[in-house]
Design a protein around this motif. Sequence first.
Motif, PDB file in Angstrom:
ATOM      1  N   ILE A 326     -34.284 -10.630   2.174  1.00  0.00           N
ATOM      2  CA  ILE A 326     -35.134 -10.343   1.019  1.00  0.00           C
ATOM      3  C   ILE A 326     -34.288 -10.275  -0.254  1.00  0.00           C
ATOM      4  CG2 ILE A 326     -36.819  -8.744   0.049  1.00  0.00           C
ATOM      5  CD1 ILE A 326     -37.325  -7.739   2.926  1.00  0.00           C
ATOM      6  N   ASP A 327     -34.626 -11.123  -1.199  1.00  0.00           N
ATOM      7  CA  ASP A 327     -33.926 -11.212  -2.484  1.00  0.00           C
ATOM      8  C   ASP A 327     -34.459 -10.108  -3.404  1.00  0.00           C
ATOM      9  OD1 ASP A 327     -32.916 -11.862  -4.971  1.00  0.00           O
ATOM     10  OD2 ASP A 327     -33.320 -14.005  -4.789  1.00  0.00           O
ATOM     11  N   CYS A 328     -33.559  -9.198  -3.811  1.00  0.00           N
ATOM     12  CA  CYS A 328     -33.949  -8.053  -4.633  1.00  0.00           C
ATOM     13  C   CYS A 328     -33.376  -8.116  -6.045  1.00  0.00           C
ATOM     14  CB  CYS A 328     -33.485  -6.753  -3.965  1.00  0.00           C
ATOM     15  SG  CYS A 328     -34.048  -6.535  -2.266  1.00  0.00           S
ATOM     16  N   ARG A 329     -32.882  -9.264  -6.453  1.00  0.00           N
ATOM     17  CA  ARG A 329     -32.151  -9.351  -7.718  1.00  0.00           C
ATOM     18  C   ARG A 329     -32.979  -8.961  -8.940  1.00  0.00           C
ATOM     19  NH1 ARG A 329     -29.915 -15.267  -7.770  1.00  0.00           N
ATOM     20  NH2 ARG A 329     -32.053 -15.592  -7.066  1.00  0.00           N
ATOM     21  N   LYS A 330     -34.281  -9.188  -8.892  1.00  0.00           N
ATOM     22  CA  LYS A 330     -35.128  -8.864 -10.036  1.00  0.00           C
ATOM     23  C   LYS A 330     -35.223  -7.368 -10.299  1.00  0.00           C
ATOM     24  CE  LYS A 330     -38.101 -12.966 -10.163  1.00  0.00           C
ATOM     25  NZ  LYS A 330     -39.506 -13.455 -10.114  1.00  0.00           N
ATOM     26  N   LEU A 331     -34.860  -6.564  -9.305  1.00  0.00           N
ATOM     27  CA  LEU A 331     -34.932  -5.117  -9.488  1.00  0.00           C
ATOM     28  C   LEU A 331     -33.885  -4.626 -10.479  1.00  0.00           C
ATOM     29  CD1 LEU A 331     -35.396  -3.870  -5.806  1.00  0.00           C
ATOM     30  CD2 LEU A 331     -37.148  -4.088  -7.567  1.00  0.00           C
ATOM     31  N   GLY A 332     -32.737  -5.304 -10.513  1.00  0.00           N
ATOM     32  CA  GLY A 332     -31.666  -4.876 -11.396  1.00  0.00           C
ATOM     33  C   GLY A 332     -31.052  -3.561 -10.933  1.00  0.00           C
ATOM     34  N   GLY A 333     -30.206  -2.999 -11.765  1.00  0.00           N
ATOM     35  CA  GLY A 333     -29.579  -1.727 -11.437  1.00  0.00           C
ATOM     36  C   GLY A 333     -28.484  -1.866 -10.398  1.00  0.00           C
ATOM     37  N   GLN A 334     -28.133  -0.749  -9.790  1.00  0.00           N
ATOM     38  CA  GLN A 334     -27.075  -0.704  -8.780  1.00  0.00           C
ATOM     39  C   GLN A 334     -27.673  -1.001  -7.402  1.00  0.00           C
ATOM     40  OE1 GLN A 334     -23.755  -0.271  -9.456  1.00  0.00           O
ATOM     41  NE2 GLN A 334     -24.421  -0.417 -11.598  1.00  0.00           N
ATOM     42  N   LEU A 335     -27.794  -2.275  -7.076  1.00  0.00           N
ATOM     43  CA  LEU A 335     -28.482  -2.658  -5.840  1.00  0.00           C
ATOM     44  C   LEU A 335     -27.752  -2.207  -4.584  1.00  0.00           C
ATOM     45  CD1 LEU A 335     -29.839  -6.194  -6.767  1.00  0.00           C
ATOM     46  CD2 LEU A 335     -31.154  -4.113  -6.380  1.00  0.00           C
ATOM     47  N   LYS A 336     -26.468  -1.907  -4.694  1.00  0.00           N
ATOM     48  CA  LYS A 336     -25.749  -1.402  -3.525  1.00  0.00           C
ATOM     49  C   LYS A 336     -26.314  -0.058  -3.076  1.00  0.00           C
ATOM     50  CE  LYS A 336     -21.425  -3.856  -4.429  1.00  0.00           C
ATOM     51  NZ  LYS A 336     -19.969  -3.750  -4.722  1.00  0.00           N
TER      52      LYS A 336
END
Length: 393
Positions: A326-336
């Motif tokens: 699942i690609d979550c890049r649009k959420l932004g922020g500290q995805l880790k």
Amino acid sequence: MNKEIKYDFDTPINRRKTDSIKWDVKEEELPMWVADMDFQTAPEILSAIQDRAKRGIFGYCFIPPMWQDAIIKWWKERHELEIKKEWLIFCTGVLPAISSTVRKFTTIGENIVVQTPVYNMFFNSIVNNGRHILESPLKYQDGIYEMDFEDLEQKLSDPQTTMMILCNPHNPVGKIWDKEILERIGELCWKYHVVVLSDEIHCDLTDPCESYVPFASVSEKCRQNSISCIAPTKTFNLAGLQTAAVIVPNENLFHKMNRALNTDEVAEPNAFAVDAATVAFTKGGIWLDQLREYIKQNKECAKKFLEDELPQLKLVPSKATYLLWIDCRKLGGQLKELPDIIRKTSGLYLSGGNQYGADGYNFLRMNIACPRSILNDGLERLKKGILAYESQH
């Protein structure tokens, strides 16, 4: 078996307090991380195990011809690969086979190429044995993963590179590599004297009407320069029985592989390993085809949920495995931080994509090999966790 038999994939199985690695979580948590299905294995396999147990004696076992025959027949009928008996070696698991191969075919300090994001345990097998990980990241564009052959050739041409671990089909992105792609890999590895270790454990978990291409089937160079690891464990949820096989067509490589597995004492079966594998590959076909259809429906269910409820997430198209990427890049922020926030706020335990290398930290891996009711629960929890993340960023 009567083809009208309908197998049950809808009834949940309570796996809590069963010493399950996957389900060793808090009571309110839902684990959808490790690649371990929440379905009972095929009834035919259960019957074979029970029959074996009724003998009441569990001494040492050798590998009978029926084990080889079952694998040969399955790969010929399902995957159009003609395997010879003298190519097959029993092993207790794909990971033990990978680690043994790394130790036998490379030396300390040499490079082993992997195409990231990729199954994280490859890294362990490389680093724990004193070898160097050499990443050749896959190209990700417009939601699709492809191989970067310019980068791959550069990494393979390094004189310190002696092995490539191929993931076929690819975990976690769910990609089935086609014949042309595999042939290009075979040509490059032959050119630069790099042995190909092909992990094909997910090969039978393709979508209905889809099939993978065995690396050893592609060309003579691929066949003569490869070691392929296969198993019924992912397909039939038999990981705890420790049963796998290694295919090595080249006589010289076979000799070295056979020595490696026997030196590491991972070439002898437990009392149930052979019977379970043999029955899986001789009587498990109908069960598997129904499972594949069920998993496909789960994928479609998840895709629709994300489109309707979480359009900020993007599901990477997949034709193999039961793992969503699942690609979550649009959420932004500290995805880790995303997997921990989801788990803390919703109880949903997913695999963080950072484990798999390259830009994996922008992704989540979700195991959907479970009854539909559990999947629906997981998706609702995912929504809750994502909303909680967004409220904090």
